[in-house]
Design an enzyme around this catalytic site. Structure first.
Site, short mmCIF file in Angstrom:
data_model
loop_
_atom_site.label_atom_id
_atom_site.label_comp_id
_atom_site.label_asym_id
_atom_site.label_seq_id
_atom_site.Cartn_x
_atom_site.Cartn_y
_atom_site.Cartn_z
N SER A 71 2.22 4.04 -3.00
CA SER A 71 1.88 2.92 -3.91
C SER A 71 2.24 3.38 -5.31
O SER A 71 1.58 4.26 -5.86
CB SER A 71 0.38 2.63 -3.85
OG SER A 71 -0.04 2.44 -2.53
N LYS A 88 1.12 -5.06 -3.51
CA LYS A 88 0.11 -4.02 -3.23
C LYS A 88 -0.80 -3.82 -4.45
O LYS A 88 -2.02 -3.71 -4.33
CB LYS A 88 0.83 -2.71 -2.88
CG LYS A 88 -0.03 -1.47 -2.79
CD LYS A 88 -0.80 -1.36 -1.50
CE LYS A 88 -1.72 -0.15 -1.53
NZ LYS A 88 -2.52 0.01 -0.35
N LYS A 128 -6.01 5.20 -9.49
CA LYS A 128 -4.55 5.21 -9.67
C LYS A 128 -3.96 3.82 -9.40
O LYS A 128 -3.12 3.33 -10.16
CB LYS A 128 -3.91 6.22 -8.72
CG LYS A 128 -2.41 6.32 -8.88
CD LYS A 128 -1.71 6.78 -7.63
CE LYS A 128 -1.61 5.70 -6.61
NZ LYS A 128 -0.66 5.97 -5.51
P1 NAD Z 1 -2.11 12.84 -0.28
O1 NAD Z 1 -2.33 13.41 -1.62
O2 NAD Z 1 -3.04 13.19 0.84
O3 NAD Z 1 -0.62 13.22 0.25
C1 NAD Z 1 0.48 13.39 -0.59
C2 NAD Z 1 1.35 14.50 -0.02
O4 NAD Z 1 2.48 14.67 -0.86
C3 NAD Z 1 0.64 15.86 0.05
O5 NAD Z 1 0.79 16.44 1.32
C4 NAD Z 1 1.37 16.69 -1.01
O6 NAD Z 1 1.42 18.06 -0.71
C5 NAD Z 1 2.75 16.05 -0.98
N1 NAD Z 1 3.50 16.31 -2.21
C6 NAD Z 1 3.08 16.28 -3.48
N2 NAD Z 1 4.09 16.57 -4.33
C7 NAD Z 1 5.17 16.77 -3.55
C8 NAD Z 1 6.52 17.11 -3.82
N3 NAD Z 1 6.96 17.29 -5.07
N4 NAD Z 1 7.37 17.27 -2.78
C9 NAD Z 1 6.95 17.09 -1.49
N5 NAD Z 1 5.68 16.77 -1.17
C10 NAD Z 1 4.80 16.62 -2.18
O7 NAD Z 1 -2.04 11.27 -0.48
P2 NAD Z 1 -2.19 10.12 0.65
O8 NAD Z 1 -3.61 9.68 0.72
O9 NAD Z 1 -1.48 10.55 1.87
O10 NAD Z 1 -1.39 8.93 -0.07
C11 NAD Z 1 0.03 8.91 -0.15
C12 NAD Z 1 0.45 7.59 -0.78
O11 NAD Z 1 -0.04 6.50 0.04
C13 NAD Z 1 -0.16 7.37 -2.18
O12 NAD Z 1 0.80 6.75 -2.99
C14 NAD Z 1 -1.36 6.46 -1.90
O13 NAD Z 1 -1.71 5.68 -3.02
C15 NAD Z 1 -0.87 5.63 -0.75
N6 NAD Z 1 -1.92 5.09 0.11
C16 NAD Z 1 -3.00 5.85 0.49
C17 NAD Z 1 -3.99 5.29 1.31
C18 NAD Z 1 -5.19 6.10 1.74
O14 NAD Z 1 -6.14 5.49 2.27
N7 NAD Z 1 -5.19 7.41 1.59
C19 NAD Z 1 -3.87 3.97 1.75
C20 NAD Z 1 -2.76 3.23 1.38
C21 NAD Z 1 -1.78 3.80 0.56
#
Ligand code: NAD
Length: 297
Positions: free
Chosen positions: A95, A170, A239
């Site tokens: 997102s 979104k 965020k």
């Molecule tokens: P998270 O922080 O658990 O996962 C992000 C991943 O990205 C981590 O494993 C991290 O190590 C990796 N990362 C960070 N920097 C990096 C880089 N430079 N290179 C490679 N990998 C890197 O976050 P999440 O909860 O999995 O969310 C991911 C996305 O999905 C976000 O944009 C969030 O807003 C969206 N989202 C989350 C949810 C939820 O319920 N958690 C629901 C809908 C959408």
């Protein structure tokens, strides 16, 4: 299909697992080695950099924390675009701000690389079950090409419009969820302070005009039990509200409720609730009013 997956966190780990289970040839990358190892353990290959992943795949999916990281992982040094060739499709499931994905799209298209925004809704449980709702912005033809991959992570794949349209819808959805969550928390605390039983209040309001998803999804399983394990974290909602606030600012649209809601989630973060579920914002109102909205059953 040869698929790359970058960003194997709460959402990415589960989505990548479903992509693999659907029979795709999967190459993954994350800055956290443990996250990569888990996928390698069930049959994925590890890429050395985002560029390396892209050079081996037809489609590259990204699920990363924020706009700046997505931009860097795709456009930066050793980024996806460096390894991609004409015809590669990048699908960002994060997102982020619509203007960031449009910038990435415009730069990538000069190399013949397709970019789509496909943010998801449905949380960690939807990611695990492969039942996410996906909101797609980009070319319809390219969507048809990547549909078999997206079908492995989501049940409802909605084409919204041009690049950025998915991220826009979104942001608008989560603006409403955030504002509704704050209003619901404030209202329940007032009712409790005024002497109402929490369950009685819920039974009536959930069947009346004050009801919302924020109430029905967050009272029984979270607020009433005092269980604030996420779910959907305060930090992420904060965020997502920023995405709406930034978009409104760019368009010179006043966003009164959105800014207020964001400040309430900022207050929750300042109270140490950043990693708790969004329903924990009620704890801020409870502290101010010196009551707790819990079931007495
Ligand atoms: P998270 O922080 O658990 O996962 C992000 C991943 O990205 C981590 O494993 C991290 O190590 C990796 N990362 C960070 N920097 C990096 C880089 N430079 N290179 C490679 N990998 C890197 O976050 P999440 O909860 O999995 O969310 C991911 C996305 O999905 C976000 O944009 C969030 O807003 C969206 N989202 C989350 C949810 C939820 O319920 N958690 C629901 C809908 C959408």
């Amino acid at each position: 299909m040869k698929v790359g997956f970058i960003g194997l966190g709460v959402m990415g780990q589960k989505m990548a697992t479903n992509v693999l289970k659907a029979g795709n040839d999967l190459t993954v990358f994350d800055v956290v080695k443990d996250n990569v190892e888990k996928l390698v353990g069930i049959g994925a290959k590890a890429g050395n950099t985002p560029a390396d992943v892209a050079s081996k795949c037809e489609v590259v999916l990204t699920s990363l924390p924020n706009s700046a990281i997505v931009e860097n992982v795709i456009l930066g040094e050793n980024g996806v675009l460096e390894g991609a060739s004409s015809g590669t499709v990048i699908v960002d499931l994060s997102s982020i701000t619509p203007k960031t994905i449009r910038k990435i799209h415009d730069i990538a298209s000069k190399k013949g690389v397709e970019v789509m925004d496909a943010p998801v809704s449905g949380g960690a449980s939807g990611a695990e079950k492969g039942t996410l709702t996906i909101m797609v912005g980009g070319s319809k033809e390219v969507l048809e090409k990547v549909k078999p991959v997206l079908s492995s992570i989501g049940k409802k794949i909605n084409y919204i419009g041009n690049v950025g349209a998915g991220d826009t819808v979104k942001a608008v959805n989560n603006l409403l969820l955030g504002a509704n969550m704050v209003a619901t928390a404030e209202a329940l605390v007032l009712g409790k302070k005024a002497g109402l039983d929490a369950d009685v209040m819920y039974d009536i309001i959930s069947k009346s005009s004050g009801s919302s998803y924020a109430l029905t999804a967050k009272y029984d399983n979270y607020i009433s039990k005092g269980n604030f394990d996420p779910g959907f974290m305060v930090d992420l909602m904060h965020k997502d509200l920023q995405l709406a606030v930034d978009t409104a600012k760019d368009l010179k649209v006043p966003l009164i409720n959105g800014n207020l809601a964001q400040q309430m989630f900022e207050t929750a973060r300042a109270e140490g609730l950043g990693r708790e579920d969004i329903s924990s914002v009620i704890k801020v109102f409870e502290k101010w009013a010196d009551v707790e909205v819990r079931s007495e059953k």
